[in-house]
Scaffold this active site. Structure first.
Site, PDB file in Angstrom:
ATOM      1  N   GLU A 147      10.530  -1.039  -6.407  1.00  0.00           N
ATOM      2  CA  GLU A 147      10.009   0.201  -7.008  1.00  0.00           C
ATOM      3  C   GLU A 147       8.486   0.151  -7.049  1.00  0.00           C
ATOM      4  O   GLU A 147       7.893  -0.914  -7.192  1.00  0.00           O
ATOM      5  CB  GLU A 147      10.617   0.407  -8.399  1.00  0.00           C
ATOM      6  CG  GLU A 147      10.403  -0.722  -9.396  1.00  0.00           C
ATOM      7  CD  GLU A 147       9.124  -0.634 -10.170  1.00  0.00           C
ATOM      8  OE1 GLU A 147       8.503   0.451 -10.144  1.00  0.00           O
ATOM      9  OE2 GLU A 147       8.715  -1.631 -10.775  1.00  0.00           O
ATOM     10  N   CYS A 186       3.345  -5.228 -15.308  1.00  0.00           N
ATOM     11  CA  CYS A 186       3.548  -5.494 -13.878  1.00  0.00           C
ATOM     12  C   CYS A 186       2.450  -6.331 -13.249  1.00  0.00           C
ATOM     13  O   CYS A 186       2.714  -7.403 -12.714  1.00  0.00           O
ATOM     14  CB  CYS A 186       3.677  -4.171 -13.142  1.00  0.00           C
ATOM     15  SG  CYS A 186       4.949  -3.131 -13.846  1.00  0.00           S
TER      16      CYS A 186
HETATM   17  C1  UGA Z   1       1.742  -0.768 -11.483  1.00  0.00           C
HETATM   18  C2  UGA Z   1       1.627  -0.193 -10.060  1.00  0.00           C
HETATM   19  O1  UGA Z   1       0.559   0.759 -10.005  1.00  0.00           O
HETATM   20  C3  UGA Z   1       2.938   0.480  -9.634  1.00  0.00           C
HETATM   21  O2  UGA Z   1       2.840   0.901  -8.303  1.00  0.00           O
HETATM   22  C4  UGA Z   1       4.062  -0.545  -9.773  1.00  0.00           C
HETATM   23  O3  UGA Z   1       5.318   0.020  -9.442  1.00  0.00           O
HETATM   24  C5  UGA Z   1       4.128  -1.028 -11.187  1.00  0.00           C
HETATM   25  O4  UGA Z   1       2.868  -1.640 -11.533  1.00  0.00           O
HETATM   26  C6  UGA Z   1       5.254  -2.012 -11.284  1.00  0.00           C
HETATM   27  O5  UGA Z   1       5.200  -3.060 -10.618  1.00  0.00           O
HETATM   28  O6  UGA Z   1       6.276  -1.718 -11.923  1.00  0.00           O
HETATM   29  P1  UGA Z   1       1.548   0.246 -13.965  1.00  0.00           P
HETATM   30  O7  UGA Z   1       1.530  -1.177 -14.412  1.00  0.00           O
HETATM   31  O8  UGA Z   1       2.470   1.190 -14.636  1.00  0.00           O
HETATM   32  O9  UGA Z   1       1.912   0.325 -12.382  1.00  0.00           O
HETATM   33  O10 UGA Z   1       0.102   0.825 -14.182  1.00  0.00           O
HETATM   34  P2  UGA Z   1      -1.177   1.198 -13.312  1.00  0.00           P
HETATM   35  O11 UGA Z   1      -1.430   2.631 -13.442  1.00  0.00           O
HETATM   36  O12 UGA Z   1      -1.080   0.629 -11.967  1.00  0.00           O
HETATM   37  O13 UGA Z   1      -2.324   0.454 -14.144  1.00  0.00           O
HETATM   38  C7  UGA Z   1      -2.313  -0.960 -14.300  1.00  0.00           C
HETATM   39  C8  UGA Z   1      -3.557  -1.424 -15.025  1.00  0.00           C
HETATM   40  O14 UGA Z   1      -4.706  -1.263 -14.207  1.00  0.00           O
HETATM   41  C9  UGA Z   1      -3.870  -0.660 -16.315  1.00  0.00           C
HETATM   42  O15 UGA Z   1      -4.289  -1.582 -17.295  1.00  0.00           O
HETATM   43  C10 UGA Z   1      -4.991   0.283 -15.927  1.00  0.00           C
HETATM   44  O16 UGA Z   1      -5.803   0.615 -17.013  1.00  0.00           O
HETATM   45  C11 UGA Z   1      -5.728  -0.575 -14.916  1.00  0.00           C
HETATM   46  N1  UGA Z   1      -6.512   0.204 -13.944  1.00  0.00           N
HETATM   47  C12 UGA Z   1      -5.900   1.015 -13.038  1.00  0.00           C
HETATM   48  C13 UGA Z   1      -7.905   0.070 -13.931  1.00  0.00           C
HETATM   49  O17 UGA Z   1      -8.490  -0.677 -14.749  1.00  0.00           O
HETATM   50  N2  UGA Z   1      -8.623   0.750 -12.993  1.00  0.00           N
HETATM   51  C14 UGA Z   1      -8.034   1.556 -12.086  1.00  0.00           C
HETATM   52  O18 UGA Z   1      -8.763   2.146 -11.255  1.00  0.00           O
HETATM   53  C15 UGA Z   1      -6.650   1.701 -12.107  1.00  0.00           C
END
Ligand code: UGA
Length: 426
Positions: free
Chosen positions: A145, A256
């Protein structure tokens, strides 16, 4: 394209399993969602969704007739033919994924050969091969996923790609799994099982690397007088780089990235390969989470006795997930420095209560900033952007100091109103 409807079992209706179950029901399939936690199953059967995920409650209600929730594995096996495994695979002490819940599912299946397994859970590369050896001839597909918390329903329905990994002997099952996704109109990539498993881990590790990279560019930009927002925009305009996941901040967290990056590093290590880059990516993130302390000390000197408000506890907006959230690290470090910490989050604060040490949980952002010497914006919840910063917030604070951990607020307006503003990389 086929519009044949399947009888699907989803083993484990946590966040991934429940989104999967609800979306397959929405696509017209009959779905049995099985979980070992009776309270969860009972509330789902009543149509109540126990997690915060936009659009999910509506989908569960709308498709109630096709969604059956049960604790009974026998009932699930009786009805369903394709079994999606969506149990969690948390990190163990070693950093390897803990597969005990997957093992339990395999034990429960016994030698039933009527059910093809579709692995949704994130598992180490090689897991599928070993399961296929044990369940020879029954059909096995790896279907990782790529959902993001907070937009999981939309991600499921409009995926960038669907990965369907199968080895020799399972191609018929893989066809059936691929057919489930055909109505979504996305590219369906067929691979072998090990490659599908690697695509999942490598994708998360790459995204985490991208963020750690821009975070380091941000830190250097602070020293050299560049603005990371302008830098990221300029970099992102290059098609080969792309604009996404270039938002500098106070570190990545969640259920994740930390787990999967660590798992891939560990997996490489177990195979005799030292994954140097990922070691650095993890370390950069740990340091990034702590950098805020230095920014506060720069303006306040010793933090002993200082009142610090943390806005946001969840690891990102639109979720109540606090796993590996920067707020938890910050709360601990600030209290270690002698500061008094108050926190507010629209949905996640109470859940985090026991993990925030002695921090005071507030009912509103305004309560949190009352008499504060500094505010740290940890999670970019939209409501924090709507606060009356230059009026209400400023008049309540003892010292108008803001560390904007997500470059989310209007820096110019805050500075003009007399705030001391610290962003990330600006
Ligand atoms: C992540 C992946 O994006 C999904 O594709 C994957 O399916 C999922 O893990 C998983 O393995 O189940 P998620 O953990 O829900 O999704 O969240 P993200 O939106 O990816 O953000 C992860 C972290 O990165 C957050 O702490 C967010 O604040 C940080 N982030 C994200 C940043 O600091 N900068 C960014 O530009 C993007």
């Amino acid at each position: 394209m086929t519009d044949e409807k399947e009888a699907i079992g989803v083993i484990g209706v946590g966040w991934v399993g429940l989104v999967t179950a609800a979306c397959f029901a929405e696509l017209g399939h009959e779905v049995w969602g099985r979980d070992i936690v009776p309270e969860k199953v009972e509330s789902l059967a009543r149509g109540e969704v126990p997690i915060h995920e936009p659009g999910l409650p509506e989908l569960v209600t709308k498709n109630a007739e096709r969604l059956h929730f049960t604790t009974d594995m026998g009932e699930t096996l009786e009805h369903a033919r394709l079994l999606f495994v969506a149990v969690d695979t948390p990190p163990s002490y070693s950093g390897d994924a803990d597969l005990s819940r997957v093992e339990t599912v395999l034990d429960e299946l016994g030698d039933s050969d009527r059910h093809a397994l579709v692995m949704k859970s994130t598992v180490p590369v090689g897991t599928g091969r070993s399961i296929q050896r044990r369940r020879a001839g029954t059909g096995y597909v790896s279907n990782p996923e790529f959902l993001k918390e907070g937009s999981a329903v939309a991600d499921f329905m409009k995926p960038d790609r669907v990965v369907v990994g199968a080895d020799e002997g399972s191609s018929g099952f893989a066809d059936r799994v691929a057919a489930l996704y055909e109505p979504l109109g996305a590219r369906i990539l067929r691979t072998d099982v090990a490659s599908a498993e690697m695509i999942k881990l490598a994708s998360n590790a790459f995204l985490a690397t991208k963020i750690s990279f821009i975070n380091e560019i941000a830190n250097v930009s602070e020293e050299l007088g560049a603005d990371v927002l302008q830098v990221a925009e300029g970099m992102g305009l290059d098609d080969r780089i792309g604009p996404k996941f270039l938002r500098a901040g106070i570190g990545w967290g969640g259920s994740c990235f930390p787990k999967d990056v660590q798992a891939l590093k560990q997996l490489a290590g177990n195979s005799g390969y030292h994954f140097q880059l990922l070691t650095a990516v993890i370390e950069v993130n740990e340091l990034q989470k702590r950098r805020t302390i230095g920014k506060l000390q720069k303006h306040l000197g010793s933090l002993e006795g200082k009142e610090v408000a943390l806005l946001g506890v969840a690891f990102k907006p639109d979720t109540d997930d606090i796993r590996e959230a920067t707020s938890l690290v910050l709360s601990g470090r600030l209290q270690g420095e002698g500061a008094h910490v108050r926190v507010y989050d629209p949905v996640a604060a109470l859940r985090a209560n026991s993990m925030l040490g002695g921090a005071r949980i507030c009912e509103s952002a305004l309560e949190a900033v009352e008499g504060a010497d500094a505010v740290v914006l940890v999670t970019e919840w939209p409501e924090f952007g709507e606060l009356d910063w230059t009026g209400d917030v400023k008049s309540r604070m003892r010292v108008p100091l803001v560390v904007d951990g997500r470059n989310f607020l209007d820096r110019e307006a805050l500075v003009e109103a007399g705030f001391t503003y610290e962003g990330i990389g600006r």
